[in-house]
Structure formats: C-alpha cells, structure tokens
Design an enzyme around this catalytic site. Structure first.
Site, mmCIF file in Angstrom:
data_model
loop_
_atom_site.group_PDB
_atom_site.id
_atom_site.type_symbol
_atom_site.label_atom_id
_atom_site.label_comp_id
_atom_site.label_asym_id
_atom_site.label_seq_id
_atom_site.Cartn_x
_atom_site.Cartn_y
_atom_site.Cartn_z
ATOM 1 N N ILE B 25 0.832 -1.210 0.000
ATOM 2 C CA ILE B 25 0.000 0.000 0.000
ATOM 3 C C ILE B 25 0.867 1.261 0.000
ATOM 4 O O ILE B 25 0.654 2.175 -0.817
ATOM 5 C CB ILE B 25 -0.990 -0.024 1.187
ATOM 6 C CG1 ILE B 25 -2.015 -1.153 0.954
ATOM 7 C CG2 ILE B 25 -1.699 1.324 1.352
ATOM 8 C CD1 ILE B 25 -2.940 -1.415 2.124
ATOM 9 N N GLU B 44 10.797 2.792 5.586
ATOM 10 C CA GLU B 44 10.453 1.398 5.873
ATOM 11 C C GLU B 44 11.400 0.891 6.953
ATOM 12 O O GLU B 44 12.609 1.063 6.855
ATOM 13 C CB GLU B 44 10.597 0.568 4.592
ATOM 14 C CG GLU B 44 10.542 -0.940 4.772
ATOM 15 C CD GLU B 44 9.274 -1.440 5.439
ATOM 16 O OE1 GLU B 44 8.171 -1.044 5.037
ATOM 17 O OE2 GLU B 44 9.401 -2.209 6.428
ATOM 18 N N HIS B 62 -8.917 -10.094 -5.950
ATOM 19 C CA HIS B 62 -10.282 -10.593 -5.909
ATOM 20 C C HIS B 62 -11.279 -9.579 -6.443
ATOM 21 O O HIS B 62 -10.928 -8.441 -6.734
ATOM 22 C CB HIS B 62 -10.679 -10.874 -4.448
ATOM 23 C CG HIS B 62 -9.781 -11.853 -3.776
ATOM 24 N ND1 HIS B 62 -9.725 -13.161 -4.144
ATOM 25 C CD2 HIS B 62 -8.900 -11.702 -2.754
ATOM 26 C CE1 HIS B 62 -8.853 -13.788 -3.366
ATOM 27 N NE2 HIS B 62 -8.326 -12.926 -2.527
ATOM 28 N N VAL B 185 10.431 4.218 12.673
ATOM 29 C CA VAL B 185 10.029 5.509 13.250
ATOM 30 C C VAL B 185 9.991 5.392 14.773
ATOM 31 O O VAL B 185 9.376 4.478 15.324
ATOM 32 C CB VAL B 185 8.651 5.937 12.708
ATOM 33 C CG1 VAL B 185 8.152 7.195 13.427
ATOM 34 C CG2 VAL B 185 8.728 6.166 11.214
ATOM 35 N N CYS B 415 20.056 -21.440 -9.859
ATOM 36 C CA CYS B 415 19.054 -22.173 -9.070
ATOM 37 C C CYS B 415 18.414 -23.192 -9.987
ATOM 38 O O CYS B 415 17.695 -22.835 -10.916
ATOM 39 C CB CYS B 415 18.011 -21.196 -8.534
ATOM 40 S SG CYS B 415 16.498 -21.969 -7.953
ATOM 41 N N CYS B 417 16.184 -25.564 -9.332
ATOM 42 C CA CYS B 417 14.767 -25.872 -9.154
ATOM 43 C C CYS B 417 13.886 -24.897 -9.935
ATOM 44 O O CYS B 417 12.879 -25.279 -10.495
ATOM 45 C CB CYS B 417 14.380 -25.844 -7.681
ATOM 46 S SG CYS B 417 15.377 -26.927 -6.650
ATOM 47 N N CYS B 450 14.015 -27.311 -3.387
ATOM 48 C CA CYS B 450 15.126 -27.581 -2.460
ATOM 49 C C CYS B 450 15.300 -26.428 -1.480
ATOM 50 O O CYS B 450 16.110 -26.505 -0.562
ATOM 51 C CB CYS B 450 16.427 -27.904 -3.191
ATOM 52 S SG CYS B 450 17.509 -26.493 -3.502
ATOM 53 N N CYS B 455 21.608 -23.712 -4.200
ATOM 54 C CA CYS B 455 22.090 -22.438 -4.737
ATOM 55 C C CYS B 455 22.477 -21.442 -3.651
ATOM 56 O O CYS B 455 23.056 -20.400 -3.948
ATOM 57 C CB CYS B 455 21.056 -21.808 -5.668
ATOM 58 S SG CYS B 455 19.546 -21.307 -4.823
#
Lengths: 417, 499
Positions: B25, B44, B62, B185, B415, B417, B450, B455
């Site tokens: 958001i 952040e 949705h 903060v 990687c 996988c 995995c 990796c």
C-alpha cells in the site's frame, strides 16, 4: 534454429554414477557420448565429502570423496570423454531429444539414442517437514552446510543442533566439531539412527555428541538468526510427549532428514516413478519405462555406499550400449518384482530373468535374525537388518530358469527367524 | 536504491509528504504521488520494501463479493482486476488472470453464492456467472465431486506481491521519491504549524504531511501522532506452498467456506506452484509468524476438502501472515481518514483485501491529501519503469537464445529448481537487492523445492562480490540475520573460498 547434434549416449550428471557409466560406455566402444555437468567441476556431491570411507569395495582401499571421484575423472580424461561443465540440461523429451544450456555454448539440442539419468538426489528441506516456529537465518540442510564448510571455507554457525541422524548429518556433526563449533545434540525422531552404525560411532560417540533418539524439534526460536530450539520426546507415532520439552540454545539448526531422488527431468520425459524409492521403475538393465532412458545412482534410489552407485552406473551403461546395438533387453518375458512383507523398497522392479540380477532393497524396520525370500526358490539368511543399510542381493540366472515360464510376479519378503 | 546503514540521528531531508511503510500500500501511494510535483519520502523499518506482511500475502486479486455492500473496502476493490492488468502493462509486471470459482459443496451453500454475487455487483463488480457441476468439472477436473455449484468470474488473478512492491517502489524512486530502508520511526513531533519532525533509527525527516501506512504497526504510528484510541485486532493465517509438479490439480482460485477460523482458498501462484490457505489463529504478538504443526494440519484439511488428490508430501514450504482489523470501522472495514488530532496526517488502516484494494487506496489517499491542502499538480514527465527483470525460465526458446546472446550469463543456471540464471541474480543485486531473502523473492533463486540448499552458497557469493562486502556481512533479511558466522580454520577471505 538451435544447433542440433546427434549422440549415442547422453549422461546427465558427472557424480559417481554418471562417471562410472561414461567410463563403462567408453570401454565398450561407445565414443559419441557427452556427460553433462551443471557444476564447475566433475565429481558431483563427492567433491564436498572430504571424509574417508569411500571405495572399500571398488578399490579395496579407503579413499576420501574427492579421491574416489578423481579415480574416475582420470579414467574419463585418459579416455578422452567429453564432460560439458557448467552446463544444465533444461529438458528431456520422450523421443530422447535433450536441451542443454551453458554460458559458453548457449542453448543446444541433442538427439540421443540413449540417455542415462544420473542427477543424484536433493535434501528434504525444512518446509517439507513443517517444523514449526519462526523463519530466521541459521537453518541449513546438512549438505548445504557441508558445501559451505568444505568448498567455500565458511562456518555456518558456532553452536549447532542437528535434526535427523542421516549420514550427512552425522558426518557434519564431526566436521563442525573439528572446525571448533559446538554440536549440542543430534535429535532423531525414530527410535534408531537413520545413518550407518559406523558413522554413529565415529562421528558422534568419539566426540561425545549426544544422540537423542525419539526426539524432534518442536519449535525454532529467533527473529533474525536462530536463537534456540525446543526439543521434545515423541511417542511411537511421532506425537510429541507433553512435559518433555527442553529449550536448547543454539545459533544454527542443521537438517539431515532425508534425501529425495531428483527426478524432475525424468518426469518431463514421461518416466514413471516408483513412490517407494522416489526414483524410476527400472528393469534389470536399469532401463526406465521410457525406452532408451536409463537411470542409476541416487536418482534411481538413495544409496548408502558409493561403490554400489558406481556399479549401477556401469550396469546402466551396459544397458544403454546393448540398446544402441539393437539388442533386445529381455522384454519377451517380464517378471514384476514386488516389495512384499517387511521390505520397504526394491530395485529393479521388473526383470527378464535371463541374466544374473542384483537386487538392492531396504527393510521397513530394524530386524534381528531374519530370512529374505525371493519368490519360492531362493532364500538368504541375515543376522540382522536395518532400514539404513541397503541390502544387496545377487541372484544367479539359474534361479530364474528354475521358475516356470508362467511366473510373472516375484515377491521379495523377509521374516524374522 | 538507498542502502540502510547509518544509525546516527542525521538530518535526512525535508519533504512535502512522508509515507511510513513501504508495503504494497505504501509503495502504491508513493508511486501515485511521484506523478505529482513535490518532494516525497518513503520510509520502511525492514531491510527491503515489502518485507513486512506484504511478503506473506496470498497474492490474489479478488472481486469484492465478500465485502459487505456499501463498505469502503468493497468500493475500493470494485474494479481491482482491471486496475492490476493496467498496472502490469505500465510496470512490466506479471499478472496471471486465472479466474476464480467460489464453490458450494452443500445445497444450503448455493444461496451463499447468490448473495456473494449480489454483494459483488452492488459493490460495483461485473462479470459473475453461476455455474453448475458439469461446468465446474470442465474448468477444474480434480475438484471434489461434492461441488454442486460455483460462482465464477474470469478476471480475478494472481501476482507476486514482493515483486510488485519492489517494482512500485523502484518506479517511485525513479521519479524522485526518497527511500529510506531500515528506518524505524521512533518519534513524530509537530515542529511548527507547517512541519512534522519524523525521527527514525536512521535520522530525521521534516515533512508537511504524514501518511501512516505502517500496516501492523499503524496503531503505534497513530499513537505517536496523538491518536491513542486506534487499536488493531490481529489474526495469523497459515498458508502452504505445493510443488510445481502438482500444479495441474488446480487452475483457478478456488474458494470454499469462510469463517472466523479459516478462509478456504486454494489457487495457482503467479509462478506456477499451488498455494493453500488459510487457517487463522491469534498470534502471540505482531512478530509471531511462527507456524505450528496444528496450523499446517488444519490448513491441509481445508485443501483436501476442495481437492481430494492433494498430498501433504508435495508441500514444499509453509508460512504465515498476520492480518489486522481496526476498531475505528465496523465489520472489519478499512479506516482511511485524516487523523482526529494531528492535522495533515492520514491513517491508512487496511486489512484484507489490502492488496486488491491498494490502487483504490492510493487514489483515495491522494484525494484526502488534496482536501488537506496538498497542491496536486502533475509532473510534465513521469518515467515509466524500466523493463522488469527478464526471466529465463518462462521465456520461450527463441527469447532464451536472444537473452544469452545479449548476456551469456543467462546461460548459467544458478538455481536448478526454478531455473534462475546468474544474470538474473546479478541484475537484481545491481537494482538494489542486498539480502538473501531479497534475491529469493525477486528472482526466485532458493524459492523452489530444495529451498536454497543447492544455490544458497552461490547466491551468498554473488551478493558478497557484487556488493563488495565480505560474505560474513551478507544477511538473510537485514541487520542481525547473517547467513554465515565466519570462516573455517583454513578458510577466510582468500582461503578455501577461492577455488
């Protein structure tokens, strides 16, 4: 259009299975073959297994993992076998067309007469176990920790709890101790070790590291890095027993909780997988359900001895060689092999009975004196058997010949005696 | 992207609007604001945008059929699928239109579907169809035979929230927004009649307007602004991820029953796994994202009821996310409004469906800012986001060839996988990703079956080398979460690591 080449045999993976297959195929005169290796060096997982104990059967001496691999790498080099390093196989199709990719050659397609799958296995991660708790740094599979220490020179932690007593976990308990870390305990959910006895003795007992049987990790603690784990005793159904919880401070949790044959490529090609082994269904030449595709080593079933892996590689190469020479692989008569009473898994699952056959199998639970029966006319006695120790059973051709042509099912079962 | 390192109470700068919280958001608001003239800051407390609850989202868009008629969240979600499809084009992001089916397994549940349809339509959504068992079976061959009716909609879809949060933040920064990561903060003071002084663990920011988009911590930010009467009710939801090899079991987002204890939801993910949820319990606190054995079993039961063929052994990981509702709105609705005590401060108290409503929320916040006096004048030039990370795995063969031709490192799979290449990992690090989890969420290296066993050591080295830091300083998810603790006896910076 992608560059396309034709190959007699493509071998995927240059671990002990792939290398042995390559050397054997070359010895039989197959020269148009390529081994594909995604790592920067050949050898597979043996590269990071710097402990000794490899090759007692094959070379009658005790070698380290890299030494064992180097024996085969040298044979492959002197035979001039093409090992494509840093090359990943992206896809195999049912018609045995293979797509590879690398930084140096880009994308390539190969049309192969035979393919030998030798990709090995991977470790079961935490997520698949659903170990409760937070998700901090400091949780490693044992093999990842082994690579960090033995190849990269990094220490994953200082105070370590190991969950699962698989062989890599046991080996890592000793390795971490030798590097100055404190291994607080090894917890095993089963009432017996899932690794080889010699590893329990040499890696835990010799260093006074406690092995807590019938224990598991009830919870992982720590926000940023692991701060501790709660260990708990479990009953025979693996349910935690109340009031047996103990908090253990540690900064690292290692998981050695099982290996899974890595068959994603095999499945793409339509190869059928045996849920018991996690690897392909194979016949007595280790050919899978897809004609011309063979499987050997830990991608077929998880082995405990590298010598067996090499043997399987050689057998798969023999099968692939016979296939490209147009020899039939005993498909006229097929007996289904069934892991019956007390037997957890068996390879091969289909046999022709027209040659001596080695069965690799595991019992379901630890047993004392027991007898293993193959069909109605073969039995062998054992003084003990454990699921962690694979049983190798060589059945001479004449036993199969004695069975009538109407026998289409071969049950392998074991009974205490 | 700015790196979070300094801890001295330095003066970081002055801006018109500071947004507290770079979740989905906050990032959406920051990007919308960056279209306007002015100075904006986004702060952040975690090491990376979206590392709070956004990374533990179901990542589903949705329609508002489960929102009460006339609710704010219903209104803000009305045309979410269209909004996200447009954003996907603008930001070069992946939105997978899988559609959704709300299933009725019992006769008495059929009525619920009609009610849901009515709610959705009253909230402004379109495109519903009530379908019978044959159509259900045709759309979903593996769904339970008990499914007798369904509410079907074609446009809802799935995305990957961490990827979107990063892209929105990146685009905002590209258009002049200042980003401060790892900045928690600790105080908000009114400096004079025009400015607030926002103190963070990285330094101070002067701002005329404050947007409280702090998610689970928005009650604490509200208290710092003088609104001590805002409280949050928390629910922890457990979700399971299944291996790609079983992805053919479910093609649409499938919903079953909803209660205080669960939302029965099984769906494909943007990357082709299956995700199953959601079993709710009360968390011990805001940081309690632990998953218990019981949570896993209860969640699994929800899935098995809709898709009986689902097997626990195909689960590759589990995780939980925390949802909140607030005491300022009834019926679990959003509360997005100016502060009752602090002028020019706006609270954004969302909850489910926060992701779905995010574009609508950003519009509303800007409207509220304008009402509070912000001059909204559009910039002459708004930079569209540079190309997203090209993904090797999902590219067709001809594109793969071109990628390797342009950068041979696309030929090196790191990687196995998820078939993530070295070029993708290095790209992500060069674009601001500086943690193991960051690499995992943005490139998917370590996200597969995995879970990074193979990796992990390579990713560690790429991070250390590209960032020019020792491997011991590389973290999983920010300060304190180092991946390794040191070197072996023979290892070290120029030791065994260099082979």
């Amino acid at each position: 259009m992608l560059k396309r080449s034709k190959l007699d045999i493509a071998i995927i993976g240059s671990g002990p299975a792939g290398l042995a297959a390559a050397v054997e195929a070359d010895r039989r005169g197959v020269k148009n073959l390529v081994v594909f290796e995604r790592d920067e060096l050949p050898g597979g997982i043996l590269r990071q297994c710097i402990h000794n104990g490899f090759g007692l059967e094959k070379f009658k001496e005790e070698l380290t993992g890299p030494e064992y691999a180097n024996r085969y790498i040298k044979m492959a080099e002197s035979a001039g076998i093409d090992i494509e390093l840093n090359t990943t196989v992206l896809e195999i199709e049912k018609d045995r067309t293979l797509t590879s990719v690398s930084e140096h050659s880009g994308l390539r397609k190969y049309e192969c007469k035979s393919i030998i799958l030798a990709m090995g296995c991977r470790e079961r991660p935490r997520g698949a176990l659903g170990i409760p708790g937070t998700r901090p740094a400091g949780i490693f599979t044992a093999g990842h920790a082994q690579r960090l220490i033995n190849i990269e020179g990094y220490m994953p932690g200082e105070k370590v709890v190991i969950l699962g007593s698989g062989d890599i976990g046991l080996i890592m308990a000793r390795r971490l101790t030798l590097e100055g870390a404190e291994v607080v305990a090894v917890a095993e959910i089963l009432p017996y070790s899932s690794g080889l006895i010699r590893n329990v003795v040499q890696c835990l007992n010799d260093y006074e590291i406690p092995l807590l049987l019938s224990h598991t990790v009830a919870e992982i603690h720590g926000d940023k890095r692991v701060e501790g784990v709660t260990l708990v005793k479990v009953d025979t159904d693996w349910n935690p027993i109340k009031r047996t919880e103990q908090y253990v401070e540690c900064d690292t949790l290692l998981l050695s909780v099982g290996l899974i044959p890595e068959n994603e490529l095999s499945k793409q090609a339509g190869v059928l997988i045996d849920p018991k082994t996690g690897g392909p269904y194979v016949n007595d030449c280790l050919e899978t359900s897809v004609e011309g595709i063979f499987s050997c080593g830990n991608v077929l079933h998880v082995n405990d001895l590298v010598d067996n892996v090499s043997n399987e590689g050689e057998l798969a190469a023999t099968g692939a060689y016979e296939r490209i020479k147009g020899k039939t692989l005993g498909r006229e008569r097929i007996m289904e092999v069934e892991a019956d009473e007390g037997v957890g898994q068996v390879v091969p699952q289909k046999i022709s009975g027209d040659r001596e056959t080695i069965f690799y199998l595991r019992v379901k639970k630890p047993m004392g004196k027991m007898v293993l029966r193959v069909g109605e006319n073969f039995e062998k006695k054992f003084s003990y058997a454990r699921p962690s120790e694979m049983i190798r059973l060589k059945i001479p051709k004449k036993i199969f010949s004695q069975m009538g042509p109407s026998v289409s099912k071969l049950q392998i079962r074991c009974e205490e005696r | 992207m700015a790196k979070a390192q300094s801890v001295s109470p330095a003066f970081l700068g002055e801006c018109d609007v500071v947004i507290i919280g770079a979740g989905i958001i906050g990032a959406m608001i920051a990007r919308e604001l960056s279209k306007l003239k002015g100075k904006f800051a986004l702060i952040e407390k975690e090491a990376f945008p979206g590392f709070g609850v956004s990374k533990a989202s179901l990542s589903q868009i949705h329609l508002p059929d489960f929102c009460p008629i006339g609710s704010l969240k219903g209104k803000l979600s009305a045309n979410a699928p269209q909004r996200f499809k447009k954003l996907a084009r603008e930001l070069d992001l992946h939105y997978r239109e899988v559609g959704e089916i709300w299933l009725a397994l019992k006769q008495e549940h059929i009525e619920n579907l009609w009610e849901a349809k009515k709610r959705g339509e009253s909230n402004g959504a379109r495109g519903y169809e009530i379908i019978g068992p044959e159509k259900i079976r045709q759309l979903e061959p593996y769904v339970t035979k008990k499914a007798i009716a369904g509410l079907y909609a074609k446009e809802p879809g799935v995305l990957y929230t961490p990827e979107w949060t990063f892209a929105l933040t990146e685009n905002a920064v590209q258009n002049g927004v200042s980003l401060y990561l790892g900045a928690a903060v600790t105080g908000i003071d009114k400096e004079d009649d025009h400015y607030y002084k926002v103190t963070t663990t990285r330094g101070q920011i002067r701002a005329r307007y404050v947007i409280n988009a702090a998610g689970l911590y928005s009650d604490e930010i509200a208290a710092l602004l003088g609104d001590a009467d805002i409280h949050l009710e928390l629910r922890k939801g457990t979700m399971l991820i299944f291996d790609k090899s079983v992805s053919s079991l479910v093609r649409h987002m499938l919903f079953g029953t909803f209660s205080e204890k669960h939302s029965q939801d099984i769906a494909p993910t943007a990357h082709g796994n299956l995700i199953l949820g959601v079993h709710y319990v009360k968390p011990r606190n805001k940081k309690d994202t632990s998953v218990s054995r019981e949570n896993i079993e209860e969640t699994f039961k929800l899935g098995k009821e809709l898709v009986p063929a689902l097997r626990e052994k195909d689960m590759i990981t589990s995780f939980s996310g925390i949802l909140c509702t607030n005491n300022k709105a009834s019926d679990g609705d959003f509360y997005i409004a100016p502060s009752e005590h602090a002028p020019r401060a706006i609270h954004v108290l969302a909850g489910a469906p926060g992701l779905t409503a995010a574009p609508g929320i950003a519009d509303m916040v800007i409207r509220l800012l304008v009402e509070q006096g912000l001059k909204a004048e559009e910039k002459k030039v708004f930079h569209t986001r540079k190309e997203s990370f090209p993904r090797f795995e999902s590219a067709p063969l001809s594109k793969k060839e071109k990628m390797i031709a342009s950068n041979p490192k696309y030929g090196h799979i790191v990687c196995r996988c998820e078939q993530v290449t070295e070029a993708e990992v290095i790209n992500a690090i060069k674009r601001g990703v500086d943690t193991m989890d960051g690499v995992k969420h943005l490139t998917r290296a370590g996200m597969g079956r995995c879970q990074g066993s193979f990796c992990g050591s390579s990713v560690l080295k790429y991070l250390a080398n590209t960032l020019g830091i020792p491997a011991t300083k590389v973290t999983k998810k920010g300060a304190g979460s180092h991946h390794i603790v040191g070197y072996t006896k023979q290892g070290g910076e120029s030791g065994a690591g260099e082979c």
